[in-house]
Design a protein around this motif. Structure first.
Motif, short mmCIF file in Angstrom:
data_model
loop_
_atom_site.label_atom_id
_atom_site.label_comp_id
_atom_site.label_asym_id
_atom_site.label_seq_id
_atom_site.Cartn_x
_atom_site.Cartn_y
_atom_site.Cartn_z
N ARG A 80 -24.44 26.00 -29.10
CA ARG A 80 -23.53 25.14 -28.35
C ARG A 80 -24.26 24.42 -27.23
NH1 ARG A 80 -20.01 28.16 -24.18
NH2 ARG A 80 -22.15 28.32 -23.34
N ASN A 81 -25.05 25.18 -26.46
CA ASN A 81 -25.76 24.59 -25.33
C ASN A 81 -26.71 23.49 -25.78
OD1 ASN A 81 -24.42 26.43 -23.76
ND2 ASN A 81 -26.17 27.79 -23.46
N ASN A 82 -27.39 23.73 -26.90
CA ASN A 82 -28.31 22.71 -27.41
C ASN A 82 -27.56 21.50 -27.91
OD1 ASN A 82 -31.44 23.12 -27.77
ND2 ASN A 82 -30.52 25.16 -27.77
N LEU A 83 -26.36 21.70 -28.43
CA LEU A 83 -25.58 20.58 -28.93
C LEU A 83 -25.10 19.69 -27.79
CD1 LEU A 83 -24.23 19.23 -31.39
CD2 LEU A 83 -22.24 20.71 -30.98
N ILE A 84 -24.48 20.27 -26.79
CA ILE A 84 -23.94 19.46 -25.70
C ILE A 84 -25.01 18.94 -24.76
CG2 ILE A 84 -21.69 20.61 -25.79
CD1 ILE A 84 -22.49 22.26 -23.37
N ALA A 85 -26.21 19.52 -24.82
CA ALA A 85 -27.29 19.09 -23.94
C ALA A 85 -28.14 17.98 -24.55
CB ALA A 85 -28.19 20.28 -23.59
N ARG A 86 -27.82 17.58 -25.76
CA ARG A 86 -28.65 16.56 -26.43
C ARG A 86 -27.84 15.27 -26.60
NH1 ARG A 86 -33.44 18.78 -28.47
NH2 ARG A 86 -33.49 21.06 -28.31
N ALA A 87 -27.60 14.63 -25.46
CA ALA A 87 -26.81 13.39 -25.47
C ALA A 87 -27.49 12.30 -26.28
CB ALA A 87 -26.58 12.92 -24.04
N GLU A 88 -28.81 12.27 -26.26
CA GLU A 88 -29.54 11.24 -27.02
C GLU A 88 -29.30 11.42 -28.52
OE1 GLU A 88 -34.11 9.70 -27.85
OE2 GLU A 88 -33.71 11.06 -26.17
N MET A 89 -29.40 12.64 -29.00
CA MET A 89 -29.18 12.92 -30.41
C MET A 89 -27.73 12.59 -30.81
SD MET A 89 -29.29 16.57 -32.43
CE MET A 89 -27.72 17.06 -31.66
N LEU A 90 -26.78 13.05 -29.99
CA LEU A 90 -25.37 12.78 -30.29
C LEU A 90 -25.09 11.29 -30.29
CD1 LEU A 90 -23.67 15.56 -28.13
CD2 LEU A 90 -23.90 15.52 -30.62
N GLY A 91 -25.68 10.58 -29.33
CA GLY A 91 -25.46 9.14 -29.23
C GLY A 91 -26.01 8.40 -30.44
#
Length: 360
Positions: free
Chosen positions: A102-113
């Motif tokens: 979860r932490n890695n998911l929400i902390a990777r704004a560049e990847m999500l974007g």
């Protein structure tokens, strides 16, 4: 802003146990689950040693807002100690795999974007669906009512690549846009470029990664180091030429200036040169004003607005420069909220564990 070239843990003996940090902490004010900055950083720091049980059972309640740092009369690096303690917990395997995911998911704004921006309407609809949000909360602990930013559907850099500069440029500036402007609020970047060009700058937007602050906040130091090393590589040639680096995200500029070098121990010459040449945009504009090179023939805006200074902006220790810049606009009245932490604190506010009171 000067960065001290020694481990932040060495400041723990500067603590005089006055508890001023606890009086300004927004977390300890609302829950006993967090014993306060003095306990978590300097006191617990004396027990962080190889072979000893960790004293950091509640350190993850620290939001990293740095209010404690700003209040401390002796300069104890409280928030930084907590961040490094959190990184040690991650490194030692004390964070359960699903929470680390979860932490890695929400902390990777560049990847999500990058993934979501091309399908922004669909991504926004999915993340607004209450049934899906409830499921995500049950599986990953991301609060179903925590407000998530909307993907814009257009990257800032897509606009910039087709943008035609207005006016004649006689000096240069590098713009660090950050993930928020790139994927969520490209209008901020467009406004920044227009203001800088109106003041005679050629705006350069080099390739760039996320500043790494969300990863630092979640204890993922190796990944944050890769991001910061990459960004330094992208910007060092401009810094060596004396071209200033300006950002509109107060979190990003603080990370480049101070947080990444301090937390990651990156005190090499290139990293520090980039840090010294990085400015918050309001800081940069007021420097121009002091040099009498800022255009101030502005149109009147008959409007009254409220203003809240983010914690990361206050941590620059520069005052409320945005208010000074806005005060240059005729007719505009800006009311300072005088409020402390907003309570979201980036990725911290997404986590159900940190929703001490139900989200409204």
């Amino acid at each position: 802003m000067q960065t001290s070239h020694y481990p932040v843990e060495l400041t723990l003996d500067q603590c005089i146990k006055c508890n001023i940090c606890t009086t300004v902490c927004p977390v300890s004010a609302v829950t006993d689950l967090f014993p306060g900055p003095k306990y978590e950083a300097p006191q617990a720091g004396r027990y962080r040693a190889p072979g000893q049980p960790t004293p950091d059972h509640s350190v993850d309640y620290c939001s990293g807002c740095r209010m404690c740092n700003m209040a401390c009369p002796t300069g104890v690096k409280i928030a930084e100690m907590n961040a490094r303690a959190r990184a040690d917990l991650v490194k030692q395997g004390h964070v359960p795999p699903v929470l680390r995911l979860r932490n890695n998911l929400i902390a990777r704004a560049e990847m999500l974007g990058k993934v979501a921006t091309p399908v922004a309407p669909l991504a926004n609809a999915v993340l607004s669906n209450q049934a899906i949000r409830w499921t995500i909360e049950q599986v990953m602990g991301i609060h179903r009512l925590a407000p998530l930013p909307k993907f814009s559907g257009e990257r800032f850099t897509s606009w910039f690549e087709s943008h035609k500069p207005a006016g004649e440029a006689h000096r240069k500036v590098v713009y660090f846009h950050g993930c928020s402007t790139q994927y969520y609020e490209p209008r901020v970047g467009r406004a920044a470029v227009n203001v800088l060009e109106a003041n005679g700058f050629e705006v350069i937007v080099p390739p760039q990664n996320c500043c790494g602050l969300p990863l630092l906040s979640n204890g993922e130091f190796p990944a944050a180091r890769r991001y910061h090393t990459s960004n330094v590589g992208f910007m060092i040639d401009y810094a060596k030429q004396g071209i200033p680096i300006v950002g509109t995200s107060t979190s990003c500029t603080l990370t480049i200036k101070e947080e990444a070098p301090e937390l990651l121990g990156m005190y090499d010459e290139d990293t520090l040169l980039v840090a010294r040449n990085t400015y918050d945009i309001n800081e940069f504009l007021l420097n121009l004003l002091a040099e009498d090179s800022l255009r101030t023939e502005l149109k009147s805006i008959p409007l009254t607005l409220g203003y809240h200074a983010p914690c990361q902006y206050r941590a620059h220790r520069l005052g409320k420069l945005a208010l000074e810049v806005l005060d240059l606009i005729p007719g505009l009245t800006v009311l300072d909220s005088h409020a402390a932490c907003c309570g979201i604190a980036g990725t911290y506010g997404y986590k159900k564990r940190n929703s001490i009171s139900p989200c409204k």
